[in-house]
Design a protein around this motif. Structure first.
Motif, mmCIF file in Angstrom:
data_model
loop_
_atom_site.group_PDB
_atom_site.id
_atom_site.type_symbol
_atom_site.label_atom_id
_atom_site.label_comp_id
_atom_site.label_asym_id
_atom_site.label_seq_id
_atom_site.Cartn_x
_atom_site.Cartn_y
_atom_site.Cartn_z
ATOM 1 N N VAL A 51 0.770 -1.157 -0.054
ATOM 2 C CA VAL A 51 -0.030 0.060 -0.261
ATOM 3 C C VAL A 51 1.019 1.145 0.081
ATOM 4 C CG1 VAL A 51 -1.568 1.396 1.265
ATOM 5 C CG2 VAL A 51 -1.925 -1.106 1.405
ATOM 6 N N LEU A 52 0.654 2.040 -0.800
ATOM 7 C CA LEU A 52 1.461 3.484 -0.916
ATOM 8 C C LEU A 52 0.388 4.256 -0.439
ATOM 9 C CD1 LEU A 52 3.875 4.762 -2.093
ATOM 10 C CD2 LEU A 52 2.659 5.408 -4.099
ATOM 11 N N ARG A 53 1.029 5.291 0.582
ATOM 12 C CA ARG A 53 0.267 6.270 1.323
ATOM 13 C C ARG A 53 0.917 7.508 1.096
ATOM 14 N NH1 ARG A 53 -0.409 5.740 7.672
ATOM 15 N NH2 ARG A 53 1.668 6.326 7.315
ATOM 16 N N ARG A 54 0.204 8.675 0.825
ATOM 17 C CA ARG A 54 0.542 10.180 0.575
ATOM 18 C C ARG A 54 0.688 10.742 1.932
ATOM 19 N NH1 ARG A 54 -3.382 11.673 -4.168
ATOM 20 N NH2 ARG A 54 -4.460 12.241 -2.163
ATOM 21 N N GLY A 55 1.271 11.843 2.175
ATOM 22 C CA GLY A 55 1.400 12.667 3.315
ATOM 23 C C GLY A 55 0.159 13.183 3.889
ATOM 24 N N ASP A 56 -0.844 13.078 3.044
ATOM 25 C CA ASP A 56 -2.198 13.686 3.451
ATOM 26 C C ASP A 56 -3.161 12.284 3.896
ATOM 27 O OD1 ASP A 56 -3.113 12.354 1.001
ATOM 28 O OD2 ASP A 56 -3.848 13.976 0.025
ATOM 29 N N GLY A 57 -2.459 10.994 3.904
ATOM 30 C CA GLY A 57 -3.307 10.060 4.555
ATOM 31 C C GLY A 57 -3.851 9.172 3.438
ATOM 32 N N GLU A 58 -4.139 9.734 2.117
ATOM 33 C CA GLU A 58 -4.673 8.948 1.057
ATOM 34 C C GLU A 58 -3.805 7.771 0.667
ATOM 35 O OE1 GLU A 58 -7.826 9.124 -0.623
ATOM 36 O OE2 GLU A 58 -8.075 10.534 1.127
ATOM 37 N N GLU A 59 -4.533 6.451 0.351
ATOM 38 C CA GLU A 59 -3.831 5.296 0.158
ATOM 39 C C GLU A 59 -3.996 4.859 -1.082
ATOM 40 O OE1 GLU A 59 -3.106 3.774 4.669
ATOM 41 O OE2 GLU A 59 -4.727 2.947 3.545
ATOM 42 N N LEU A 60 -3.008 4.115 -1.801
ATOM 43 C CA LEU A 60 -3.386 3.481 -3.170
ATOM 44 C C LEU A 60 -2.937 2.143 -2.833
ATOM 45 C CD1 LEU A 60 -3.914 3.732 -6.361
ATOM 46 C CD2 LEU A 60 -1.526 4.095 -6.340
ATOM 47 N N GLU A 61 -3.938 1.425 -3.134
ATOM 48 C CA GLU A 61 -3.730 -0.275 -2.893
ATOM 49 C C GLU A 61 -3.282 -0.801 -4.143
ATOM 50 O OE1 GLU A 61 -6.770 -2.272 -0.732
ATOM 51 O OE2 GLU A 61 -7.230 -0.442 0.635
ATOM 52 N N TRP A 62 -2.538 -1.950 -3.950
ATOM 53 C CA TRP A 62 -1.961 -2.818 -4.961
ATOM 54 C C TRP A 62 -3.289 -3.540 -5.602
ATOM 55 C CZ3 TRP A 62 2.197 -3.202 -7.652
ATOM 56 C CH2 TRP A 62 2.339 -4.176 -8.388
ATOM 57 N N PRO A 63 -3.584 -3.881 -6.999
ATOM 58 C CA PRO A 63 -2.731 -3.548 -7.918
ATOM 59 C C PRO A 63 -2.312 -2.162 -8.597
ATOM 60 C CG PRO A 63 -4.655 -4.722 -8.816
ATOM 61 C CD PRO A 63 -4.552 -4.450 -7.376
ATOM 62 N N PHE A 64 -1.455 -1.641 -8.754
ATOM 63 C CA PHE A 64 -1.457 -0.251 -9.427
ATOM 64 C C PHE A 64 -0.056 -0.194 -10.452
ATOM 65 C CE2 PHE A 64 0.458 0.062 -4.932
ATOM 66 C CZ PHE A 64 1.997 0.455 -5.442
ATOM 67 N N ASP A 65 -0.259 0.464 -11.523
ATOM 68 C CA ASP A 65 0.805 0.672 -12.349
ATOM 69 C C ASP A 65 1.462 2.091 -12.223
ATOM 70 O OD1 ASP A 65 -1.136 2.545 -13.496
ATOM 71 O OD2 ASP A 65 -1.853 0.853 -15.141
ATOM 72 N N ALA A 66 2.220 2.234 -13.232
ATOM 73 C CA ALA A 66 2.936 3.404 -13.232
ATOM 74 C C ALA A 66 2.123 4.729 -13.524
ATOM 75 C CB ALA A 66 4.326 3.375 -14.236
ATOM 76 N N ALA A 67 1.185 4.472 -14.321
ATOM 77 C CA ALA A 67 0.352 5.559 -14.789
ATOM 78 C C ALA A 67 -0.489 6.094 -13.490
ATOM 79 C CB ALA A 67 -0.563 5.352 -16.019
ATOM 80 N N THR A 68 -0.952 4.972 -12.897
ATOM 81 C CA THR A 68 -1.760 5.389 -11.488
ATOM 82 C C THR A 68 -1.043 5.964 -10.489
ATOM 83 O OG1 THR A 68 -3.054 3.368 -12.226
ATOM 84 C CG2 THR A 68 -3.286 4.043 -10.005
ATOM 85 N N VAL A 69 0.330 5.453 -10.436
ATOM 86 C CA VAL A 69 1.016 6.192 -9.567
ATOM 87 C C VAL A 69 1.506 7.621 -9.701
ATOM 88 C CG1 VAL A 69 3.585 6.012 -8.366
ATOM 89 C CG2 VAL A 69 2.366 4.034 -8.757
ATOM 90 N N ARG A 70 1.445 7.790 -11.103
ATOM 91 C CA ARG A 70 1.911 9.234 -11.458
ATOM 92 C C ARG A 70 0.571 10.092 -11.173
ATOM 93 N NH1 ARG A 70 5.068 6.503 -15.591
ATOM 94 N NH2 ARG A 70 3.294 6.422 -16.827
ATOM 95 N N ALA A 71 -0.661 9.655 -11.467
ATOM 96 C CA ALA A 71 -1.799 10.333 -11.133
ATOM 97 C C ALA A 71 -1.908 10.584 -9.861
ATOM 98 C CB ALA A 71 -3.018 9.714 -11.661
#
Length: 77
Positions: A51-71
């Motif tokens: 799980v990738l978390r931004r400093g504001d607390g929003e989280e991006l769960e797997w699976p993700f790709d490079a385009a999703t991470v850039r967004a």
């Protein structure tokens, strides 16, 4: 402190794949946090890692790709 945190566990092939995606997306510096041996993190993330978390607390769960991470990165407050 980094604006991004990747929650992962030891010996996790999905976490290894996530690291490759983050490199492909050219994610700025991030902190890696292993949830193994941390009861609170294990309870929160369990099998959801990576799980990738931004400093504001929003989280991006797997699976993700490079385009999703850039967004996800571009929406950093």
């Amino acid at each position: 402190m980094s604006a991004f945190t990747l929650f992962q566990r030891d010996d996790c092939h999905l976490c290894d794949q996530a690291l490759a995606v983050l490199a492909e997306a050219r994610l700025p510096e991030f902190e890696s946090v292993w949830i193994d041996d941390d009861d609170a993190l294990e309870a929160r993330y369990g099998i959801r890692v990576p799980v990738l978390r931004r400093g504001d607390g929003e989280e991006l769960e797997w699976p993700f790709d490079a385009a999703t991470v850039r967004a996800f990165v571009s929406h950093t407050p």
